[in-house]
Design an enzyme around this catalytic site. Sequence first.
Site, PDB file in Angstrom:
ATOM      1  CB  CYS A  21      19.835  49.196  41.942  1.00 12.20           C
ATOM      2  SG  CYS A  21      21.599  49.313  41.639  1.00 12.20           S
ATOM      3  CB  CYS A  24      22.864  50.734  38.368  1.00 21.24           C
ATOM      4  SG  CYS A  24      23.762  49.183  38.609  1.00 21.24           S
ATOM      5  CB  CYS A 115      19.727  46.303  39.844  1.00 20.48           C
ATOM      6  SG  CYS A 115      20.476  47.375  38.610  1.00 20.48           S
ATOM      7  CB  CYS A 118      24.443  45.722  39.282  1.00 24.48           C
ATOM      8  SG  CYS A 118      23.220  46.041  40.559  1.00 24.48           S
ATOM      9  CG  ASP A 351      72.994   9.460  36.645  1.00 26.42           C
ATOM     10  OD1 ASP A 351      72.119  10.164  36.114  1.00 26.42           O
ATOM     11  OD2 ASP A 351      73.928   8.928  36.016  1.00 26.42           O
TER      12      ASP A 351
HETATM   13 ZN    ZN Z   1      22.350  47.970  39.944  1.00 26.85          ZN
END
Ligand code: ZN
Length: 536
Positions: A21, A24, A115, A118, A351
């Site tokens: 993409c 990226c 993509c 990612c 106790d």
């Molecule tokens: Zn990507």
Amino acid sequence: MLPLKDKDKPVVQKLLSAGCCARCVLRFCCVRVQAAYRRPQQEILKDLQDFLHGPEKNQCDVSTDNKSCDPVVSEAAADPPSKRAKLETDLSDDGQAEAAAAAAAAIITETHCVCVVCLGVLQEFSDTDQAVKIAEAVKTEKYEFDSLVLSVSLPAQLCVREHSCWLHVKKEVREKSPLLDKEDIVPLKEAYKWLVQSTISTELGGVFVVTKSPLEVAVEFSHNPTDSDCHFLGSTCPDCFKPTKNKQSVFTRMAVVKALEKISEAKFLRHYSCPPTQPSSSCVLQGIQCLHQSVFIAGRYNKFCRSLPQTPWLIDGERRMESSVEELIAAPVLSAFRANGFNFSSSGREDVDVRTLGNGRPFAMELLNPHRARLNVQDMKQLQESINVSSDKIRVRDLQIVSREAMGRMKEGEEEKTKTYTALIWTRKPIKKEDIAFISDIKELTLDQKTPLRVLHRRALAVRQRVVHSMNTRFLDAHHFHLELKTQAGTYVKEFVHGDFGRTKPNLCDLLKMDTDILELDVESVDVDWPPSIQE
Ligand code: ZN
């Protein structure tokens, strides 16, 4: 214009063709200008094409370059809204308005393929309405906060895919440009945060999205269809994948990263496709979890009741007493801090039939996931008051917020501390005041205490030495007197009185040369100087 240099051209070309993409691509070109990521994907893509081919060319070029992508584009175009609409239903149960918005958005997003790196995280999960969803999830929890840290959990296979893409680029551009260092790639998590955090901040009324905050908002993605991407690493780097008790899969992100550092380029390329294969679906937003750091409080409690255990008393899963010290304290505390749970600890314990008088016994509580954390001195005073009016069986003082580190001081040197008690003693034979007077002269009496019979089921059998520092008597009648004792912490006072069938030596029966028993016991003081006392 994008902050790219000529040397980036082959990288951009390679990545777009591989099915990356636009965002990226920016990551791989080490673009750290956040604003560049925030622009619509189509615009970034257009700029990347212009950068490659000059502004006169149009978007079609990428589709032709982007061979692996084509079938998905046409498939998506044939049936656009369904996938997106399904995603919307997963995230929210809101009605038709959202579905309509989803259908509209689908036309935009579905024209892109998912993509390869990612798996859609920087595509459909990065737009405004996704960020709004995260903000909404935080809002419903009604925390009191002014900052948050956003943590993103991504499927481990994204590391494998990123590695594959990096090798793909590296192989191609080795001669043409300086070697692309894997560390220089902008991490996916970082880019994702750049995209969503300003919207989250605005939606939440301007809270700061920071790197360190008591409130953590965890966003988790998964992508089951590609989970097997990691599996070859299990046989190539078996050392990195040791089964752990708590984790469902050995393929944790940490283990995968470690394996990718070890594996040689050649070996990786033999086992995994380069560039990565085209996925047919995007990641799924698994969930949004909010967690506030624990808050710690401390104080001292008195217990005025001889039928109240310190903690819930269960025998074979059945409850023996209707309440307990910790529950009586916890109920108002949990509601004031709106916490999900607590851990209670104290300096020793009494106790069920023993009262704790005087200044009381130090205790501390860890409050889990408090939705309200900043109570001031006045608020704490009020909280203490509400505990004290809620029951006449206990009373709390010195209630305050403390640090996690300070909690340790309560347990410090616990064994060396002294405790004072008052015991009501019964004697089998009649006594006169002068018969018991000698007891007050006994100092620093060392006892050998074998683990008492009554606690043997939960404590190891041992002989423990404990010191009775001093004693004092108050004659009541021919068969009763009060015995005041100052002892080393951890002394079993009841056993010292009746002897526990000779398991505590010496004992009061030995000293008085007659049978004695203990009818009542009160803790008069626990000499631990923490937490600091607060002026009433
Ligand atoms: Zn990507």
